[in-house]
Write a protein that holds these residues in place. Structure first.
Motif, mmCIF file in Angstrom:
data_model
loop_
_atom_site.group_PDB
_atom_site.id
_atom_site.type_symbol
_atom_site.label_atom_id
_atom_site.label_comp_id
_atom_site.label_asym_id
_atom_site.label_seq_id
_atom_site.Cartn_x
_atom_site.Cartn_y
_atom_site.Cartn_z
ATOM 1 N N ILE A 1 -7.865 8.755 -4.238
ATOM 2 C CA ILE A 1 -7.239 7.450 -4.512
ATOM 3 C C ILE A 1 -6.275 7.081 -3.390
ATOM 4 O O ILE A 1 -6.281 5.955 -2.881
ATOM 5 C CB ILE A 1 -6.524 7.468 -5.883
ATOM 6 N N VAL A 2 -5.442 8.054 -2.985
ATOM 7 C CA VAL A 2 -4.479 7.808 -1.906
ATOM 8 C C VAL A 2 -5.208 7.461 -0.610
ATOM 9 O O VAL A 2 -4.817 6.527 0.104
ATOM 10 C CB VAL A 2 -3.555 9.045 -1.710
ATOM 11 N N ILE B 1 3.993 5.702 -5.610
ATOM 12 C CA ILE B 1 3.997 5.761 -7.083
ATOM 13 C C ILE B 1 2.866 6.653 -7.590
ATOM 14 O O ILE B 1 3.074 7.537 -8.425
ATOM 15 C CB ILE B 1 3.890 4.342 -7.687
ATOM 16 N N ILE B 2 1.657 6.439 -7.076
ATOM 17 C CA ILE B 2 0.497 7.215 -7.521
ATOM 18 C C ILE B 2 0.666 8.694 -7.160
ATOM 19 O O ILE B 2 0.389 9.571 -7.976
ATOM 20 C CB ILE B 2 -0.805 6.638 -6.928
ATOM 21 N N SER C 1 -6.940 3.224 3.323
ATOM 22 C CA SER C 1 -8.108 2.741 4.080
ATOM 23 C C SER C 1 -8.857 3.828 4.849
ATOM 24 O O SER C 1 -9.423 3.572 5.911
ATOM 25 C CB SER C 1 -7.684 1.629 5.055
ATOM 26 N N TYR C 2 -8.892 5.041 4.310
ATOM 27 C CA TYR C 2 -9.673 6.119 4.926
ATOM 28 C C TYR C 2 -11.097 6.171 4.382
ATOM 29 O O TYR C 2 -11.953 6.814 4.956
ATOM 30 C CB TYR C 2 -9.006 7.482 4.692
ATOM 31 N N GLY C 3 -11.314 5.539 3.229
ATOM 32 C CA GLY C 3 -12.647 5.532 2.631
ATOM 33 C C GLY C 3 -12.929 6.774 1.794
ATOM 34 O O GLY C 3 -12.022 7.533 1.456
ATOM 35 N N ALA D 1 0.836 -1.210 0.000
ATOM 36 C CA ALA D 1 0.000 0.000 0.000
ATOM 37 C C ALA D 1 0.864 1.251 0.000
ATOM 38 O O ALA D 1 0.581 2.211 -0.728
ATOM 39 C CB ALA D 1 -0.919 0.000 1.224
ATOM 40 N N GLN D 2 1.942 1.253 0.780
ATOM 41 C CA GLN D 2 2.855 2.404 0.823
ATOM 42 C C GLN D 2 3.542 2.618 -0.520
ATOM 43 O O GLN D 2 3.709 3.754 -0.972
ATOM 44 C CB GLN D 2 3.897 2.217 1.928
ATOM 45 N N ILE D 3 3.939 1.517 -1.172
ATOM 46 C CA ILE D 3 4.579 1.611 -2.496
ATOM 47 C C ILE D 3 3.579 2.179 -3.502
ATOM 48 O O ILE D 3 3.914 3.060 -4.292
ATOM 49 C CB ILE D 3 5.117 0.232 -2.949
ATOM 50 N N ALA D 4 2.351 1.673 -3.461
ATOM 51 C CA ALA D 4 1.309 2.153 -4.380
ATOM 52 C C ALA D 4 1.033 3.638 -4.162
ATOM 53 O O ALA D 4 0.930 4.406 -5.124
ATOM 54 C CB ALA D 4 0.031 1.345 -4.191
#
Length: 196
Positions: free
Chosen positions: A83-84, A11-12, A89-91, A5-8
């Protein structure tokens, strides 16, 4: 899973912020009437046109301001934040709140651009004062109008221009105090704002 998740997010955030920066630069270049024939100006047009042209059909420019580019930067920043936040997982966040956070983040990006852009211009003026590099020319065309009021306060002393000192002080106050206060007042999640 947390590492993925941190990598994603990294990158994003990086790619998204890069594209938002291009849209913001295009907005600034058009605002100051930068040289359209500069190769970098043409590159900005080429990379931002696919999203900007459809939006211009809905949002026309007026008062010499390319409102479509500014709205596009805000929309992209809001999408990027959402998206981030979903990956973290903040929704789903309230769209009005997301818009406010996007404004704060764009202001942070703008301040960061002017901060580093001014440093580059100062260094370039020492190392290569008569350089006609397209990137430096575009940077100068964008930064000079903002620096003009500061040059009136502290005019150049011969070849020595001390006005960037006042400009840096203002940028530092905005970056270190104003933007964090805005972020806190709006309940912005830490780490969402660029450069503060």
């Amino acid at each position: 899973m947390q590492t993925l998740a941190q990598i994603a997010i990294y990158i994003i955030s990086t790619l998204g912020t890069l594209y938002v920066s291009l849209v913001l630069l295009r907005f600034l270049a058009q605002l100051v009437r930068a040289d359209y024939y500069n190769p970098l100006s043409k590159a900005l047009v080429k990379y931002t046109n696919p999203l900007l042209i459809p939006l211009r059909k809905i949002i026309p420019g007026f008062f010499g301001i390319d409102w479509a580019a500014l709205i596009l930067a805000l929309i992209l920043e809001a999408i990027l934040m959402q998206i981030v936040l979903l990956i973290a997982s903040y929704g789903i966040v309230n769209p009005a709140l997301l818009f406010i956070w996007s404004v704060v983040a764009l202001l942070g990006l703008l301040v960061t651009f002017y901060y580093w852009g001014t440093i580059i211009m100062i260094i370039a003026s020492w190392i290569a004062p008569h350089n006609h590099n397209p990137a430096l020319r575009l940077l100068q065309q964008i930064i000079d109008p903002v620096m003009a009021p500061f040059r009136k306060i502290l005019p150049p002393l011969g070849v020595l221009d001390l006005s960037p000192i006042i400009f840096f002080m203002v940028l530092h106050i905005i970056r270190s105090f104003v933007l964090p206060a805005l972020a806190q007042a709006t309940g912005m999640i830490p780490g969402l704002g660029f450069g503060f």
